[in-house]
Design a protein around this motif. Structure first.
Motif, PDB file in Angstrom:
ATOM      1  N   SER A 156       0.850  -1.194   0.000  1.00 49.86           N
ATOM      2  CA  SER A 156       0.000   0.000   0.000  1.00 49.86           C
ATOM      3  C   SER A 156       0.883   1.240   0.000  1.00 49.86           C
ATOM      4  N   GLN A 157       0.291   2.406  -0.255  1.00 47.50           N
ATOM      5  CA  GLN A 157       1.089   3.636  -0.280  1.00 47.50           C
ATOM      6  C   GLN A 157       1.698   3.931   1.075  1.00 47.50           C
ATOM      7  N   ASP A 158       0.942   3.710   2.137  1.00 47.70           N
ATOM      8  CA  ASP A 158       1.461   3.967   3.485  1.00 47.70           C
ATOM      9  C   ASP A 158       2.613   3.029   3.805  1.00 47.70           C
ATOM     10  N   GLU A 159       2.484   1.748   3.424  1.00 46.57           N
ATOM     11  CA  GLU A 159       3.556   0.798   3.683  1.00 46.57           C
ATOM     12  C   GLU A 159       4.805   1.181   2.903  1.00 46.57           C
ATOM     13  N   ALA A 160       4.643   1.524   1.627  1.00 51.62           N
ATOM     14  CA  ALA A 160       5.785   1.885   0.790  1.00 51.62           C
ATOM     15  C   ALA A 160       6.489   3.127   1.329  1.00 51.62           C
ATOM     16  N   PHE A 161       5.722   4.117   1.775  1.00 51.29           N
ATOM     17  CA  PHE A 161       6.325   5.359   2.292  1.00 51.29           C
ATOM     18  C   PHE A 161       7.108   5.083   3.570  1.00 51.29           C
ATOM     19  N   ALA A 162       6.526   4.292   4.490  1.00 50.56           N
ATOM     20  CA  ALA A 162       7.205   4.002   5.747  1.00 50.56           C
ATOM     21  C   ALA A 162       8.492   3.231   5.511  1.00 50.56           C
ATOM     22  N   ILE A 163       8.477   2.289   4.583  1.00 49.87           N
ATOM     23  CA  ILE A 163       9.679   1.502   4.298  1.00 49.87           C
ATOM     24  C   ILE A 163      10.753   2.386   3.666  1.00 49.87           C
ATOM     25  N   LEU A 164      10.351   3.248   2.743  1.00 48.91           N
ATOM     26  CA  LEU A 164      11.313   4.119   2.072  1.00 48.91           C
ATOM     27  C   LEU A 164      11.969   5.073   3.052  1.00 48.91           C
ATOM     28  N   VAL A 165      11.211   5.603   3.994  1.00 47.37           N
ATOM     29  CA  VAL A 165      11.778   6.489   5.011  1.00 47.37           C
ATOM     30  C   VAL A 165      12.815   5.753   5.841  1.00 47.37           C
ATOM     31  N   ASN A 166      12.526   4.510   6.219  1.00 46.71           N
ATOM     32  CA  ASN A 166      13.464   3.737   7.021  1.00 46.71           C
ATOM     33  C   ASN A 166      14.706   3.357   6.233  1.00 46.71           C
ATOM     34  N   ILE A 167      14.563   3.136   4.929  1.00 48.74           N
ATOM     35  CA  ILE A 167      15.739   2.848   4.100  1.00 48.74           C
ATOM     36  C   ILE A 167      16.621   4.082   3.971  1.00 48.74           C
ATOM     37  N   SER A 168      15.983   5.242   3.790  1.00 48.59           N
ATOM     38  CA  SER A 168      16.720   6.478   3.514  1.00 48.59           C
ATOM     39  C   SER A 168      17.416   7.030   4.746  1.00 48.59           C
ATOM     40  N   SER A 169      16.891   6.762   5.925  1.00 52.90           N
ATOM     41  CA  SER A 169      17.479   7.317   7.149  1.00 52.90           C
ATOM     42  C   SER A 169      17.701   6.223   8.176  1.00 52.90           C
ATOM     43  N   PRO A 170      18.638   5.334   7.915  1.00 58.08           N
ATOM     44  CA  PRO A 170      18.833   4.191   8.809  1.00 58.08           C
ATOM     45  C   PRO A 170      19.330   4.571  10.190  1.00 58.08           C
ATOM     46  N   ASN A 171      20.045   5.737  10.298  1.00 60.85           N
ATOM     47  CA  ASN A 171      20.651   6.091  11.583  1.00 60.85           C
ATOM     48  C   ASN A 171      19.957   7.271  12.255  1.00 60.85           C
ATOM     49  N   THR A 172      18.895   7.769  11.657  1.00 55.20           N
ATOM     50  CA  THR A 172      18.206   8.930  12.214  1.00 55.20           C
ATOM     51  C   THR A 172      16.847   8.491  12.715  1.00 55.20           C
ATOM     52  N   THR A 173      16.798   8.135  13.965  1.00 55.17           N
ATOM     53  CA  THR A 173      15.562   7.597  14.515  1.00 55.17           C
ATOM     54  C   THR A 173      14.472   8.647  14.611  1.00 55.17           C
ATOM     55  N   THR A 174      14.865   9.940  14.682  1.00 60.01           N
ATOM     56  CA  THR A 174      13.836  10.974  14.825  1.00 60.01           C
ATOM     57  C   THR A 174      13.025  11.139  13.554  1.00 60.01           C
ATOM     58  N   LEU A 175      13.619  10.782  12.409  1.00 54.87           N
ATOM     59  CA  LEU A 175      12.909  10.936  11.149  1.00 54.87           C
ATOM     60  C   LEU A 175      12.210   9.661  10.716  1.00 54.87           C
ATOM     61  N   SER A 176      12.615   8.538  11.282  1.00 55.46           N
ATOM     62  CA  SER A 176      12.087   7.266  10.813  1.00 55.46           C
ATOM     63  C   SER A 176      10.674   7.037  11.309  1.00 55.46           C
ATOM     64  N   LEU A 177       9.866   6.482  10.437  1.00 46.90           N
ATOM     65  CA  LEU A 177       8.533   6.033  10.813  1.00 46.90           C
ATOM     66  C   LEU A 177       8.600   4.579  11.237  1.00 46.90           C
ATOM     67  N   PRO A 178       7.721   4.162  12.112  1.00 51.24           N
ATOM     68  CA  PRO A 178       7.704   2.731  12.451  1.00 51.24           C
ATOM     69  C   PRO A 178       7.401   1.899  11.205  1.00 51.24           C
ATOM     70  N   LEU A 179       8.054   0.773  11.101  1.00 54.23           N
ATOM     71  CA  LEU A 179       7.752  -0.126   9.998  1.00 54.23           C
ATOM     72  C   LEU A 179       6.327  -0.659  10.129  1.00 54.23           C
ATOM     73  N   PRO A 180       5.673  -0.920   9.015  1.00 57.99           N
ATOM     74  CA  PRO A 180       4.325  -1.509   9.096  1.00 57.99           C
ATOM     75  C   PRO A 180       4.362  -2.819   9.883  1.00 57.99           C
ATOM     76  N   GLU A 181       3.290  -3.121  10.535  1.00 53.42           N
ATOM     77  CA  GLU A 181       3.209  -4.337  11.350  1.00 53.42           C
ATOM     78  C   GLU A 181       3.425  -5.575  10.489  1.00 53.42           C
ATOM     79  N   GLY A 182       4.252  -6.475  11.005  1.00 58.88           N
ATOM     80  CA  GLY A 182       4.518  -7.715  10.297  1.00 58.88           C
ATOM     81  C   GLY A 182       5.684  -7.665   9.341  1.00 58.88           C
ATOM     82  N   PHE A 183       6.329  -6.504   9.171  1.00 61.28           N
ATOM     83  CA  PHE A 183       7.465  -6.368   8.264  1.00 61.28           C
ATOM     84  C   PHE A 183       8.766  -6.533   9.037  1.00 61.28           C
ATOM     85  N   THR A 184       9.711  -7.247   8.442  1.00 53.69           N
ATOM     86  CA  THR A 184      10.991  -7.479   9.098  1.00 53.69           C
ATOM     87  C   THR A 184      11.825  -6.200   9.123  1.00 53.69           C
ATOM     88  N   SER A 185      12.563  -6.048  10.195  1.00 58.03           N
ATOM     89  CA  SER A 185      13.438  -4.877  10.337  1.00 58.03           C
ATOM     90  C   SER A 185      14.898  -5.236  10.059  1.00 58.03           C
TER      91      SER A 185
END
Length: 551
Positions: A322-351
């Motif tokens: 879904s769009q929300d899942e894709a956006f959350a994953i992309l944010v986590n990929i783009s900012s792996p070390n910046t926890t303040t900018l990262s969104l929680p991964l969608p439920e059920g997705f591996t970290s």
């Protein structure tokens, strides 16, 4: 068999004489009894020689011609067969002296086989119980629905002649299944050796499913080794689109896979989802439909090992997310070390951000490590791991008013089939059938405290008679209750299409029958029973309910 009269009472002479007035059976009996018999005497007469002072010679007729005219040219085939294997093959091919008959498979691919109870029983404890047990089969053909004719023919060839002809992976799996059913451990081992040696990218997933079904952990491990070491080839095979979802989940759970990136797994998963939608009649262009058939499996993809550009170019624009899942994953990929900018991964997705390791190809194991025979696991029904925890529903068939029909008694095998349709797409899990009832002084009673061992086979067929799923089950059950049967795979069925559920009860006894209405409604799903040709439903009163869940 009547005892033969004594030699004195018949006034027989001390040497063999051919008497044309005797029937051929009498001639052969006298020869077998040894009256004046010698090998040279028999051979001379068999090949048309002239025995001394014989009645046949005096009448101007050859004994060979008389015997062969009456019996044909094969009455003495035993003389030409030098081994038990050859003699057994002769009986199998000709059906001579057969005393049992099997009808194997389902229409339109059924085939009849003739057999010999002693031959079968001395090879298999299952056949021994079938023919010489306390509730032994007396007469009539024995129907076997869960075996393909080719597999049963190969089983008979092994029993009669020790011949094992394995030509393909699929044939070895089928023969292994039959050998397990009838408890022939040596044949099981030979089939398993062949499967072990024949595992390749084209069939590794099917080998894994076969091993999982029959609880063969060594073969499962071997299959996963091939999948892990040749992942690219496995994913590229068209057969990968036909595997079970649980198998895909097992692949995605591996820490070691020979891939360049997670994109290869994602693309293969997307292909499988599109194919599964087509199988279920769902629109493959609908994102919700694609995600529904995966049951969250996409969350096992390690998206965080991809670069932002890799993710944005393919997974992010795919309808598997879904769009929300894709956006959350992309944010986590783009900012792996910046926890303040990262969104929680969608439920059920591996970290996990750890790429999978590549492993070398597995070495060929010596035959000494090949699989042992595990007979007790054969008849255990299992549940597919790809099913989510949705509630079970029981479509109970409504009894007709009035006196129920009398119980059905059988000596060894009793089959029951029920055709039905539904008005909504659902997932079939199994069925319920009654357990046996006891008869005391001619009256049937329900004794809940006593029990017996039930042995049965059940399957689900489509309108063409193709088997969709099946199970074997052996269980200790109480008399006078209902027993739930769970299929090995949970099967999606489509609305307004005809399906047939069948149960074959292999334990002799009496079962309560029911007379039911032609329709039933359960949780908004309308079931119609005995649809199509009424003759296709046989003793349907033994099937009490159908177990299903919504999708």
């Amino acid at each position: 068999m009547k005892r033969a009269k004594t030699e004195n009472s018949l006034g027989r002479k001390n040497h063999w004489q051919f008497d044309l007035s005797l029937q051929p059976s009498t001639k052969l009996f006298r020869m077998a009894s040894g009256e004046g018999y010698s090998p040279s005497t028999y051979e001379n007469n068999r090949i048309g020689g002239k025995p001394d002072n014989s009645a046949s010679s005096r009448n101007g007729a050859s004994s060979s011609n008389n015997i062969h005219d009456s019996y044909g040219s094969t009455y003495d085939w035993q003389v030409t067969k030098t081994t038990i294997r050859e003699r057994g093959q002769q009986l199998l091919e000709t059906g001579q002296w057969s005393d049992c008959k099997f009808i194997v498979g389902t229409e339109p691919h059924q085939q009849a086989f003739e057999g010999h109870k002693v031959f079968l029983a001395m090879s298999s404890p299952v056949f021994e119980a079938m023919f010489f047990g306390g509730m032994a089969e007396k007469d009539g053909a024995i129907h076997i629905f869960d075996v393909q004719p080719e597999g049963f023919k190969a089983l008979l060839e092994y029993i009669y002649s020790d011949k094992i002809s394995l030509r393909s992976f699929d044939q070895a799996c089928e023969l292994c299944y039959v050998a397990k059913k009838y408890m022939l451990p040596h044949l099981v081992r030979e089939c398993t050796k062949y499967i072990w040696r024949d595992i390749c990218p084209d069939n590794a997933c099917r080998a894994y499913e076969f091993a999982k079904l029959f609880e063969e952990p060594d073969l499962m491990e071997k299959s996963l080794e091939v999948i892990s070491s040749k992942t690219k080839e496995v994913l590229a095979e068209s057969s990968f689109e036909e595997v079970e979802l649980a198998t895909i989940q097992a692949v995605l759970d591996q820490e070691e896979l020979t891939i360049d990136s997670e994109l290869e797994l994602f693309d293969a998963l997307q292909r499988w989802a599109i194919r599964e939608c087509a199988r279920k009649g769902l629109p493959p262009s609908d994102g919700k439909a694609l995600r529904s058939v995966l049951h969250g499996t996409v969350g096992k993809i390690r998206f965080l090992t991809l670069s932002p550009s890799q993710f944005a170019e393919r997974p992010a624009v795919s309808q598997l997310l879904s769009q929300d899942e894709a956006f959350a994953i992309l944010v986590n990929i783009s900012s792996p070390n910046t926890t303040t900018l990262s969104l929680p991964l969608p439920e059920g997705f591996t970290s996990s951000r750890v790429p999978r390791k590549k492993i070398p190809e597995p070495e060929i194991e010596p035959e000494s490590k090949l699989l042992p025979f595990r007979a007790p696991t054969l008849f255990c029904a299992s549940t597919s791991a790809d099913q989510v925890a949705l509630p079970k529903m029981y479509c109970l068939r409504s009894p007709l008013p009035g006196q129920p029909p009398p119980p059905i008694y059988h000596s060894t095998i009793l089959d029951s089939t029920l055709q039905f349709t539904v008005d909504r797409d659902i997932c079939i899990l199994g069925a319920q059938v009654p357990t046996q009832i006891e008869s005391i002084d001619g009256q049937y009673v329900r004794r809940e405290r006593s029990s017996y061992t039930e042995l049965l086979y059940a399957h689900l067929l489509d309108s063409n008679g193709a088997r969709l799923t099946y199970t074997h089950l052996t269980s200790r059950v109480n008399y006078g209750q209902f027993m739930e049967i769970s299929f090995n795979r949970h099967i999606f069925i489509q609305r307004n299409k005809v399906y047939r559920v069948g149960v074959v009860l292999n334990k002799g006894g009496s079962y309560p029958a029911g007379a039911y209405t032609e329709t039933a409604v359960c949780d908004g799903v309308l079931f119609k029973f005995n649809v199509g040709n009424p003759n296709d439903s046989i003793r349907d009163g033994l099937i009490h309910s159908i177990v299903f869940r919504h999708i």
